[in-house]
Design a protein around this motif. Structure first.
Motif, short mmCIF file in Angstrom:
data_model
loop_
_atom_site.label_atom_id
_atom_site.label_comp_id
_atom_site.label_asym_id
_atom_site.label_seq_id
_atom_site.Cartn_x
_atom_site.Cartn_y
_atom_site.Cartn_z
N LEU A 155 0.87 -1.17 0.00
CA LEU A 155 0.00 0.00 0.00
C LEU A 155 0.90 1.22 0.00
O LEU A 155 2.02 1.18 0.53
CB LEU A 155 -0.95 0.01 1.20
N GLN A 156 0.44 2.29 -0.63
CA GLN A 156 1.29 3.46 -0.81
C GLN A 156 1.38 4.29 0.46
O GLN A 156 2.44 4.85 0.78
CB GLN A 156 0.76 4.32 -1.97
N GLU A 157 0.29 4.39 1.22
CA GLU A 157 0.29 5.20 2.43
C GLU A 157 0.69 4.33 3.63
O GLU A 157 0.23 3.20 3.75
CB GLU A 157 -1.09 5.80 2.66
N VAL B 237 16.27 5.86 6.52
CA VAL B 237 15.21 5.41 7.43
C VAL B 237 14.24 4.46 6.74
O VAL B 237 13.79 3.48 7.34
CB VAL B 237 14.46 6.62 8.01
N GLU B 238 13.91 4.73 5.49
CA GLU B 238 12.93 3.90 4.80
C GLU B 238 13.56 2.76 3.99
O GLU B 238 13.03 1.65 4.00
CB GLU B 238 12.06 4.77 3.88
N PHE B 239 14.64 3.02 3.29
CA PHE B 239 15.16 2.00 2.37
C PHE B 239 16.66 1.81 2.50
O PHE B 239 17.35 1.55 1.51
CB PHE B 239 14.76 2.36 0.92
N GLY B 240 17.18 1.88 3.72
CA GLY B 240 18.60 1.75 3.94
C GLY B 240 19.06 0.30 4.08
O GLY B 240 18.35 -0.56 4.60
N TYR C 147 14.12 9.24 -6.30
CA TYR C 147 13.70 7.90 -5.86
C TYR C 147 12.30 7.60 -6.37
O TYR C 147 11.58 8.48 -6.85
CB TYR C 147 13.75 7.78 -4.33
N ARG C 148 11.92 6.34 -6.25
CA ARG C 148 10.59 5.88 -6.67
C ARG C 148 9.72 5.71 -5.44
O ARG C 148 10.16 5.14 -4.45
CB ARG C 148 10.72 4.55 -7.42
N ILE C 149 8.49 6.16 -5.54
CA ILE C 149 7.59 6.02 -4.40
C ILE C 149 6.60 4.88 -4.58
O ILE C 149 5.89 4.52 -3.63
CB ILE C 149 6.80 7.33 -4.13
N GLN D 220 13.07 -0.03 -5.26
CA GLN D 220 14.11 0.96 -5.55
C GLN D 220 15.09 0.44 -6.59
O GLN D 220 15.39 -0.76 -6.66
CB GLN D 220 14.85 1.33 -4.26
N GLN D 221 15.63 1.35 -7.39
CA GLN D 221 16.65 1.00 -8.36
C GLN D 221 18.06 1.13 -7.77
O GLN D 221 18.99 0.48 -8.23
CB GLN D 221 16.51 1.88 -9.60
#
Length: 289
Positions: free
Chosen positions: A123-125, A175-178, A224-226, A230-231
């Protein structure tokens, strides 16, 4: 606006000026608690050997006496004892200045809803599972907890420089994609990865994305992509690196320098990048979650 989107222009009815709301744990339905249990069981079964040691230590904070969505009264007693942080319920996404103020004061705002069954994998949110399962374990680590405070304070300062887009990239790629390089290999710690079954596998195992050692300026230039995997993922050597670079960097001249530099597209590798693994980018050519 569509109230089901959990995005508001002003605090909705029942919310305080800082956008917090009562959690009302007793109001969650049996189905909502069951959704948490399903997600929790799936992630905790597959994360050992994939998630950072700090995350796995912090998962003990979530081992509460009752099944289902955590009751913040119980969760906060343990989290506050560990690092002085607490979780506060909010109706959905909050304005940037509100978000930064909460972080600067050791409060993490968590969405007070949980995904529907058809959103099991994406989900996006951010819902309560992403916000609590994804973020709380790392907030139990003292160094990472201090990094989040420093980020919140820096975020408040950034509003005066019009630099929010650049600072958001730092949050996104840490924080989100590390990723973190441990002695026993690459591990995930970003909440957007550890709360996602598919991305927990993709981020470490798939040959498509680039995995690049963290550099502050590089990260803050990178788009970045939401809405997809991730690339590029950025790899820190240790959590202390995040805290040190955030506390010791004078961001004002950095923002000025960023204004004169072009953005770097998601997925691009630069000549001076320290590349851990260079990806094929095959997934990026194709297709979506």
């Amino acid at each position: 606006m569509d109230k089901s989107s959990h995005v508001y222009d002003t605090p909705p009815a029942g919310a305080n000026a800082d956008w917090t709301v009562p959690q009302n744990w007793e109001a969650f339905s049996a189905d909502e608690h069951a959704m948490w249990d399903q997600l929790f069981a799936r992630q905790t079964a597959m994360l050992p050997g994939r998630a950072a040691d700090a995350f796995m230590r912090g998962i003990d904070v979530l081992k509460l006496t009752r099944p289902g969505i955590p009751d913040y009264r119980e969760l906060n007693a343990r989290l506050t004892s560990a690092t002085g942080w607490q979780i506060v319920a909010v109706p959905g996404l909050v304005p940037d200045e509100v978000f930064f103020d909460h972080l600067a004061n050791r409060r993490f705002p968590a969405g007070n809803f949980i995904r529907a069954p058809e959103q099991l994998d994406y989900l996006q949110e951010p819902d309560v599972f992403h916000d609590v399962f994804g973020h709380v374990p790392m907030l139990a680590d003292p160094v990472f907890a201090d990094y989040m405070v420093a980020y919140g304070k820096g975020g408040l300062r950034s509003l005066g420089f019009g630099a929010l887009d650049h600072l958001a990239r730092l949050y996104w790629y840490t924080v989100e994609f590390g990723l973190i390089q441990q002695a026993d290999g690459l591990r995930i710690y970003g909440a957007g990865i550890v709360s996602s079954y598919a991305e927990s596998i993709f981020a470490l195992d798939d040959p498509s994305p680039n995995r690049i050692m963290f550099d502050l300026l590089r990260v803050m230039r990178t788009q970045y992509r939401i809405d997809d995997f991730q690339q590029n993922y950025f790899v820190v050597s240790n959590i202390e690196q995040l805290l040190q670079v955030t506390v010791e960097t004078d961001f004002a001249p950095l923002y000025a320098r960023l204004d004169s530099l072009t953005d770097i597209p998601a997925g691009e590798v630069l000549a001076d990048d320290v590349v851990v693994t260079r990806g094929t980018q095959e997934y990026a050519k194709g297709a979506g979650r």
